[in-house]
Design a protein around this motif. Structure first.
Motif, PDB file in Angstrom:
ATOM      1  N   LEU B 252       0.844  -1.210   0.000  1.00 47.52           N
ATOM      2  CA  LEU B 252       0.000   0.000   0.000  1.00 47.52           C
ATOM      3  C   LEU B 252       0.868   1.244   0.000  1.00 47.52           C
ATOM      4  CD1 LEU B 252      -2.737  -1.057   2.567  1.00 47.52           C
ATOM      5  CD2 LEU B 252      -2.808  -1.183   0.074  1.00 47.52           C
ATOM      6  N   THR B 253       1.938   1.208   0.820  1.00 47.72           N
ATOM      7  CA  THR B 253       2.846   2.348   0.884  1.00 47.72           C
ATOM      8  C   THR B 253       3.481   2.593  -0.484  1.00 47.72           C
ATOM      9  OG1 THR B 253       3.345   1.551   3.075  1.00 47.72           O
ATOM     10  CG2 THR B 253       4.736   3.319   2.226  1.00 47.72           C
ATOM     11  N   VAL B 254       3.925   1.497  -1.120  1.00 48.29           N
ATOM     12  CA  VAL B 254       4.606   1.663  -2.407  1.00 48.29           C
ATOM     13  C   VAL B 254       3.633   2.196  -3.466  1.00 48.29           C
ATOM     14  CG1 VAL B 254       5.774   0.429  -4.263  1.00 48.29           C
ATOM     15  CG2 VAL B 254       6.333  -0.066  -1.898  1.00 48.29           C
ATOM     16  N   LEU B 255       2.393   1.695  -3.453  1.00 45.23           N
ATOM     17  CA  LEU B 255       1.397   2.198  -4.417  1.00 45.23           C
ATOM     18  C   LEU B 255       1.240   3.704  -4.272  1.00 45.23           C
ATOM     19  CD1 LEU B 255      -1.328  -0.594  -4.177  1.00 45.23           C
ATOM     20  CD2 LEU B 255       0.089  -0.072  -6.168  1.00 45.23           C
ATOM     21  N   GLY B 259       2.465   7.426  -6.578  1.00 50.01           N
ATOM     22  CA  GLY B 259       1.556   8.522  -6.916  1.00 50.01           C
ATOM     23  C   GLY B 259       0.109   8.103  -7.084  1.00 50.01           C
ATOM     24  N   LEU B 260      -0.196   6.851  -6.765  1.00 44.32           N
ATOM     25  CA  LEU B 260      -1.591   6.426  -6.892  1.00 44.32           C
ATOM     26  C   LEU B 260      -2.372   6.879  -5.650  1.00 44.32           C
ATOM     27  CD1 LEU B 260      -1.175   2.828  -8.352  1.00 44.32           C
ATOM     28  CD2 LEU B 260      -1.099   5.046  -9.494  1.00 44.32           C
ATOM     29  N   GLY B 261      -3.654   7.075  -5.836  1.00 45.52           N
ATOM     30  CA  GLY B 261      -4.511   7.444  -4.706  1.00 45.52           C
ATOM     31  C   GLY B 261      -4.440   8.912  -4.343  1.00 45.52           C
ATOM     32  N   ALA B 262      -3.633   9.689  -5.078  1.00 42.85           N
ATOM     33  CA  ALA B 262      -3.565  11.126  -4.776  1.00 42.85           C
ATOM     34  C   ALA B 262      -3.479  11.898  -6.088  1.00 42.85           C
ATOM     35  CB  ALA B 262      -2.345  11.441  -3.917  1.00 42.85           C
ATOM     36  N   GLU B 263      -4.094  13.055  -6.092  1.00 38.65           N
ATOM     37  CA  GLU B 263      -4.069  13.916  -7.256  1.00 38.65           C
ATOM     38  C   GLU B 263      -2.620  14.243  -7.617  1.00 38.65           C
ATOM     39  OE1 GLU B 263      -5.842  18.228  -7.551  1.00 38.65           O
ATOM     40  OE2 GLU B 263      -7.209  16.843  -6.537  1.00 38.65           O
ATOM     41  N   ILE B 264      -2.327  14.301  -8.902  1.00 40.12           N
ATOM     42  CA  ILE B 264      -0.993  14.695  -9.342  1.00 40.12           C
ATOM     43  C   ILE B 264      -0.948  16.216  -9.439  1.00 40.12           C
ATOM     44  CG2 ILE B 264       0.534  14.692 -11.347  1.00 40.12           C
ATOM     45  CD1 ILE B 264      -0.089  11.829 -11.778  1.00 40.12           C
ATOM     46  N   GLN B 265       0.160  16.772  -8.995  1.00 37.07           N
ATOM     47  CA  GLN B 265       0.310  18.225  -9.112  1.00 37.07           C
ATOM     48  C   GLN B 265       0.669  18.518 -10.563  1.00 37.07           C
ATOM     49  OE1 GLN B 265       3.570  19.904  -6.988  1.00 37.07           O
ATOM     50  NE2 GLN B 265       3.013  21.937  -7.745  1.00 37.07           N
ATOM     51  N   ARG B 340       9.747  12.366  -6.308  1.00 29.11           N
ATOM     52  CA  ARG B 340      10.441  11.551  -5.303  1.00 29.11           C
ATOM     53  C   ARG B 340      11.083  10.341  -5.973  1.00 29.11           C
ATOM     54  NH1 ARG B 340       5.148   9.847  -4.955  1.00 29.11           N
ATOM     55  NH2 ARG B 340       4.491  11.652  -3.786  1.00 29.11           N
ATOM     56  N   GLU B 341      11.934   9.666  -5.215  1.00 25.44           N
ATOM     57  CA  GLU B 341      12.484   8.415  -5.704  1.00 25.44           C
ATOM     58  C   GLU B 341      11.497   7.327  -5.314  1.00 25.44           C
ATOM     59  OE1 GLU B 341      16.900   6.750  -5.508  1.00 25.44           O
ATOM     60  OE2 GLU B 341      15.702   6.044  -3.834  1.00 25.44           O
ATOM     61  N   VAL B 342      10.959   6.632  -6.333  1.00 30.09           N
ATOM     62  CA  VAL B 342       9.946   5.620  -6.018  1.00 30.09           C
ATOM     63  C   VAL B 342      10.583   4.263  -5.763  1.00 30.09           C
ATOM     64  CG1 VAL B 342       8.082   6.813  -7.209  1.00 30.09           C
ATOM     65  CG2 VAL B 342       9.500   5.205  -8.468  1.00 30.09           C
ATOM     66  N   MET B 343      11.814   4.058  -6.269  1.00 34.85           N
ATOM     67  CA  MET B 343      12.551   2.835  -5.942  1.00 34.85           C
ATOM     68  C   MET B 343      14.027   3.066  -6.238  1.00 34.85           C
ATOM     69  SD  MET B 343      11.314   0.415  -9.051  1.00 34.85           S
ATOM     70  CE  MET B 343      10.670   1.173 -10.491  1.00 34.85           C
TER      71      MET B 343
END
Lengths: 389, 435
Positions: B252-255, B259-265, B340-343
């Motif tokens: 869930l944290t990685v999702l 950037g999923l689950g939140a509006e993109i700026q 951000r760095e996603v991985m």
């Protein structure tokens, strides 16, 4: 005291010349002599007033207001502006007449009352109607509104009434017939104004809470009755309370004025850049909205400050008057002017219902201009010689 | 006298307050009864350009007013439209202040790529977003069906009556289950935890029983003994269900990090979709791992995901307006900005390899001739009713990605057959963008 007006002159003249240049450049052809004539007139009146020993402190305020009116009328239509120029010239004469009248104290109260009511009655009988009110008289090809002069005479009468302790029955007859004729002419703005001035003078003469409550009750009653009897008054009230529901009928003028004001913002859109041709009767009723759109809040703030300055000038003069009758006349005329500013500007700003009167010294309308300059002249005259400076 | 004086000051005080309110505060500026609203159609509006200086939207005199023309129809979902009767949308609305003052917008869009996207989506319902992974520049954003900003007068009533909702921007406001396109994220999460997970061998029997329910591979196929890389390439539900269950709440944290689950700026408004806040059962984790269940995403989000993978784990903020230009003085430039760095980079490199494998011999293969290698992942979002939605996310060239894409075709059926060809063609167009 004289230093401030002198400096004002220089600044005012510079401002004026810039605007003339601007108008010349913008319009291509302009009756450039008009502002110069007005400026000469203002200078002559100023030095004449001072030379005769009266307080000339009101001249800079009036000159700024009248020139602002001239500039905005030029911007709207040069034809109105040149007519306005003649109006200001006539008003200059009215000012001198006022100065003379104010400096004397003559006349019998019943003469003033008779003049006031007679003028109104003549209008009611022989008048012509324009803009919903039958308020014009045509004489030798000149059209004027007698009510502008009549209310000055009424203030004279009221001053006599209070100071001489005249009978209430006579007052009721005079004031009642005055208001009734106005109501019959459907000219409710001046009626309201005169009634308020009477209440204010009465409270000034002898204050009591009972009287205050009584006048308030009468005002409310009058308001309710006027709503029922006069459809156009009712429309004005509806346009005041719920303009958005009638935005293309009775609320149109009020809303267009507000849109104009709002689009002005802080600094305005610039002279000539407003979109004010959509406001009905803009040159007589709604010049304040034009100033608001083109000069912004800074412009309207400055304009209201000039009015406030004029009010301070006349209140200061009235304050030092020793004779009660002079003081009452002075206060009454001051109130007549500034209550009118309040009703007009407040009507445009939706603080009170719009009453369709002119903005003193600024709006188009020769009779009202003459009457207003005349009133200031009277106040200066009442102040007497050596009062100023 | 004192009372009179105070009363007059009070009167003027009221007037000052009224002026202040009506001139500076009253929220009436945009009221339709205000004729100043129509003034803006009588002045020349700033143009909108693509990245090569080609006009996307321009104003030209048309009688008393200026008419706005758009160089291609699908721009209505990005640039939007500006019309006297129908108002304004998209960048036209968001940058109205600038445009109405004659300033122009220089976008990151490429007219050629946009036209390819329009071509590919014509007649379908779906959306594509093409981005440059290194910067987040959006090269094309299209959603079908669209309204044609040049033909509003003629077609307005048809647009309103159209059941397929041509006003809906599916790229930013369409919410879909991601299907198997979520697997790269799951795999990325697993790789971030354990670098060697790619060479682990799994036994895929075609279905997986979790308590009293089962998860099946697409078509019920059993792949036998496969590595995790192969599992991604073949889109094995059995393996990814298990990976997701192992990751548990970490997934869930990685999702969310992706950037999923939140509006993109972003320059355009967009929806955030949905990532469940808490997942209670193993089965629900398994469902999440194969992109079903509660997860909802927009194509724009999936383009950002593809772009972040292609940019080796650094997610860049997507943007479409690179410059607002007005006269000589005024230049307002947008700079690329990492979110951000996603991985970690090594995990991203391994994931790129696995997605390349999917394109080479897995579900993301294509029969089209391509002059470049690409990587990608297909998805088939199963819908309760109607045929499935087809997904593809990908990037090219495989070694050093220059372009990333997300493709969604509503009710398109299988991702491999419908979405992959569109995605490959768009990657081709994007690689042709001259720098």
């Amino acid at each position: 005291m004289i230093r401030i007006p002198y400096r004002t002159w220089f600044e005012f003249t510079g401002w004026l010349l810039c605007l003339i240049g601007w108008l010349f450049w913008l319009q291509g052809q302009i009756w450039w002599w008009q502002p110069l004539v007005l400026w000469v007139l203002v200078m002559v009146l100023f030095f004449l007033t001072r030379g005769l020993g009266y307080d000339a402190g009101a001249m800079p305020f009036m000159a700024v207001l009248a020139m602002t009116g001239w500039i905005f009328l030029t911007r709207l239509s040069p034809a109105w502006a040149s007519s306005h120029t003649w109006g200001i010239l006539i008003a200059g004469l009215a000012y001198l007449l006022g100065l003379w009248t104010g400096s004397k104290s003559f006349g019998h109260p019943l003469v003033w009352a008779g003049l006031a009511i007679g003028l109104l009655a003549a209008t009611a009988l022989f008048g012509q109607s324009a803009g919903g009110a039958r308020a014009w008289i045509s004489l030798f090809g000149l059209r004027f509104q007698p009510v502008e002069a009549a209310r000055i005479f009424l203030v004279f009468y009221l001053a006599h009434y209070f100071t001489e302790g005249r009978s209430k029955r006579e007052l009721f007859a005079v004031l009642g017939s005055f208001l009734l004729i106005l109501a019959w002419q459907r000219d409710l703005g001046p009626a309201l104004l005169v009634f308020f001035v009477f209440c204010w003078l009465s409270l000034h003469w002898q204050f009591s809470w009972l009287k205050l409550c009584g006048y308030l009750a009468v005002s409310v009653l009058g308001f309710v009755l006027a709503c029922q009897w006069f459809p156009h008054f009712q429309n004005r009230v509806v346009a005041w309370t719920q303009p958005w529901e009638y935005l293309d009928s009775i609320g149109y003028q009020v809303l267009q004025g507000l849109f104009a004001l709002r689009s002005g913002g802080l600094a305005g859109r610039g002279l000539g850049a407003g979109y004010v041709q959509v406001i009905p009767n803009v040159h007589t009723d709604y010049l304040f909205a034009v100033i608001g759109e083109e000069f912004g809040f800074l412009g309207t703030f400055a304009l209201l400050m000039v009015y406030l300055g004029l009010a301070f000038w006349s209140l200061r003069l009235v304050h030092v008057m020793t004779e009660p009758r002079r003081q009452l006349i002075g206060l009454g005329l001051t109130l007549l002017l500034h209550l009118q500013v309040f009703l007009v500007v407040g009507g445009i700003l939706r603080i009170v219902p719009f009453s369709g009167m002119t903005l003193p010294f600024v709006s188009f309308g020769s009779t009202s201009l003459a009457a207003q300059l005349g009133m200031v002249g009277i106040v200066a005259g009442l102040g007497g010689k050596g009062g100023g400076d | 006298m004192r009372k009179s004086f105070l009363a007059i000051v009070l009167m003027y005080g009221l007037l000052f307050a009224g002026s202040f309110y009506w001139q500076l505060c009253a929220p009436i500026q945009d009221h339709p009864a205000n004729p100043r609203y129509y003034q803006m159609f009588k002045e020349r509006r700033g143009a909108v350009y693509d990245r090569n200086g080609l006009a996307l939207a321009e104003s030209a005199p048309d009688g008393e007013i200026f008419a706005r023309t758009y160089s291609t129809a699908s721009l209505s979902h990005v640039v939007g439209y500006f019309h006297q009767r129908y108002g304004m949308t998209g960048l036209e609305r968001i940058f109205h202040e600038d445009l109405s003052r004659g300033r122009s917008l220089i976008t990151t869009l490429d007219l050629a790529v946009q036209q390819s996207a329009e071509e590919a989506l014509k007649g379908r319902e779906g959306a594509v977003v093409v981005m440059k992974p290194a910067t987040g520049e959006v090269l094309a954003l299209a959603s079908a069906p669209w309204v044609d900003g040049n033909e509003l007068d003629a077609n307005w009533s048809d647009y309103l009556a159209d059941q397929r909702s041509p006003f809906l921007n599916r790229a930013t406001h369409g919410l879909y289950p991601p299907g198997s396109t979520v697997k790269p994220i799951v795999y990325g999460a697993a790789l971030s935890q354990e670098h060697t997970v790619g060479s682990q061998v799994w036994d895929d029997g075609g279905s997986l029983a979790i308590r009293n329910r089962t998860i099946q591979n697409f078509g019920g196929k059993a792949y036998g003994k496969i590595t995790a890389d192969q599992a991604l390439a073949l889109s094995s539900n059995v393996v990814f269900a298990q990976l997701a269950m192992e990751l548990g709440d970490g997934l869930l944290t990685v999702l969310r990090e992706f950037g999923l689950g939140a509006e993109i700026q972003f320059d355009l408004p967009n929806l955030g979709g949905h990532v469940p806040g808490r997942v209670s059962s193993d089965y629900d984790f398994a469902q999440l791992g194969i992109g079903q269940g509660e997860l909802l995403v927009t194509p724009l989000q999936m383009a950002a995901v593809a772009s972040a993978i292609a940019n080796r784990g650094i997610m860049m903020r997507p943007y479409v307006v690179q410059e607002v230009r007005g006269g000589l003085k005024m230049r307002q430039i947008t700079r690329p900005q990492p979110i951000r760095e996603v991985m970690p980079e090594e995990a991203a490199a391994a994931l790129l390899g696995a997605m390349e494998l999917a394109a080479a011999e897995g579900t993301a293969q294509t029969s089209l001739d391509t002059a470049f290698d690409y990587g990608g992942k297909t998805g088939t979002a199963q819908m309760g009713q109607g045929s499935d939605h087809a997904w593809f996310i990908g990037f090219a060239p495989a070694e050093r990605p220059q372009a990333a894409v997300a493709v969604l075709v509503e009710h398109g059926g299988s991702g491999s057959q419908v979405a992959v060809p569109i995605g490959v063609r768009l990657l081709e167009a994007a690689l042709a963008v001259n720098e």
